[in-house]
Each structure stands twice: as C-alpha cells, then as structure tokens.
Design a protein around this motif. Structure first.
Motif, short mmCIF file in Angstrom:
data_model
loop_
_atom_site.label_atom_id
_atom_site.label_comp_id
_atom_site.label_asym_id
_atom_site.label_seq_id
_atom_site.Cartn_x
_atom_site.Cartn_y
_atom_site.Cartn_z
N ASP A 60 -64.90 82.93 42.29
CA ASP A 60 -65.83 81.49 43.12
C ASP A 60 -63.92 80.43 42.75
O ASP A 60 -63.36 79.85 43.83
N ALA A 61 -63.37 80.58 42.17
CA ALA A 61 -61.78 80.10 41.91
C ALA A 61 -60.85 80.76 42.64
O ALA A 61 -59.99 79.70 44.29
N LYS A 62 -61.03 82.36 43.56
CA LYS A 62 -60.57 82.51 44.66
C LYS A 62 -61.08 81.84 46.03
O LYS A 62 -60.31 81.48 46.96
N ASP A 63 -61.98 81.51 46.04
CA ASP A 63 -63.05 80.99 47.25
C ASP A 63 -62.00 79.33 47.59
O ASP A 63 -62.31 79.19 48.49
N ALA A 67 -58.69 79.22 48.68
CA ALA A 67 -58.76 79.34 49.51
C ALA A 67 -59.37 78.12 50.47
O ALA A 67 -58.19 78.54 51.53
N GLU A 68 -60.19 77.81 50.73
CA GLU A 68 -60.09 77.01 51.48
C GLU A 68 -59.04 75.71 51.11
O GLU A 68 -59.19 75.21 51.79
N LEU A 69 -59.00 75.34 49.63
CA LEU A 69 -58.13 74.08 49.87
C LEU A 69 -56.25 74.54 50.35
O LEU A 69 -56.17 74.10 51.22
N SER A 72 -54.43 72.55 57.29
CA SER A 72 -55.46 71.23 57.59
C SER A 72 -54.73 69.73 58.01
O SER A 72 -53.69 69.20 58.90
N VAL A 73 -55.18 69.77 56.60
CA VAL A 73 -54.11 67.87 56.28
C VAL A 73 -52.09 68.42 57.09
O VAL A 73 -52.09 66.53 57.36
N GLN A 74 -51.74 69.04 56.68
CA GLN A 74 -50.62 69.39 57.31
C GLN A 74 -50.34 69.56 58.61
O GLN A 74 -49.79 68.31 58.95
N GLN A 75 -51.38 69.97 59.38
CA GLN A 75 -51.12 69.47 60.69
C GLN A 75 -51.89 67.86 61.44
O GLN A 75 -51.04 67.60 62.13
#
Length: 128
Positions: free
Chosen positions: A19-22, A25-27, A33-36
């Motif tokens: 779950d932490a890896k998922d 990955a989402e973060l 996305s936020v940087q873009q």
C-alpha cells in the motif's frame, strides 16, 4: 521449510509496504501533475503581465495623444479667436469711418442748404 507459511505480521507488513508503494506512486503522479499546473500558471501569468504592460503602454500613449490633440485644439481656437477679434476690429473701424463720412456729408449738405436759405432770404429781403 522452503514453503513456510508467512506469519500474520509478515502478511500485514507486506500489505502495508504494498500500500505504501501504491500511495507513493500516486503521490509522485500528483506531484508531477501539480508541478505541471504550476508551470502552466507561471507561463500564463507571465503572458498576462506582458499583455497588461502592453495595454498600459497603449493607454499611456493614447492619453498623451489626447493631451497633444487637446493642446493643439486649444491653440487653434485661440488663433481663430484672435483672427475673429482682429476682423471684428477692422469691420468696426470701417463702419465708424462710414458713419463719420455720412455724418460729415449730411452736415455739409445741411450747411449748404442753410447757406442757400440764408442767401435767398437776404436776396428777398435786400431789395426791399
């Protein structure tokens, strides 16, 4: 021994790590996305600032042009007013000269008629 069953703690740890890896990955995706979005906003902001500067320059130029035209208009009005005043003075002087000439002519005619009447009176009275 090789196929040893994982303990409950090991299963929970594997599940937690998965779950932490998922989540990571989402973060990471959200961060990208936020940087873009941030980069796009900066570009659009820079474009907006440039457009506002250009509009400001146009407004200042328009105001200067308007002030120049107003000044020229005021100068033209002053010139026209002075020309009209000069023309009015000349017309007034010419009218006064004509009135004076007519008055002089009328006085001369009146004096001539008076002199004629006086001479006629002397001529009529003198023979008596």
């Amino acid at each position: 021994m090789a196929d040893k069953q994982p303990t409950r703690e090991e299963l929970l740890l594997d599940w937690f790590i998965g779950d932490a890896k998922d989540i990571m990955a989402e973060l990471t995706e959200v961060k990208e996305s936020v940087q873009q979005v941030h980069k796009t906003q900066q570009e659009e902001s820079a474009a907006s600032v440039a457009a506002l500067k250009e509009l400001n320059q146009q407004a200042v130029s328009s105001q200067r042009e308007l002030a120049r035209v107003a000044k020229e208009g005021a100068q033209q009005i002053e010139v026209a007013t002075n020309a009209a005043a000069t023309h009015l003075k000349k017309a007034s002087a010419a009218t006064h000269r004509r009135i004076a000439a007519v008055a002089f002519f009328a006085a001369a005619v009146g004096a001539l008629i008076g002199a004629c009447v006086a001479m006629l009176g002397f001529m009529l009275i003198a023979p008596l």
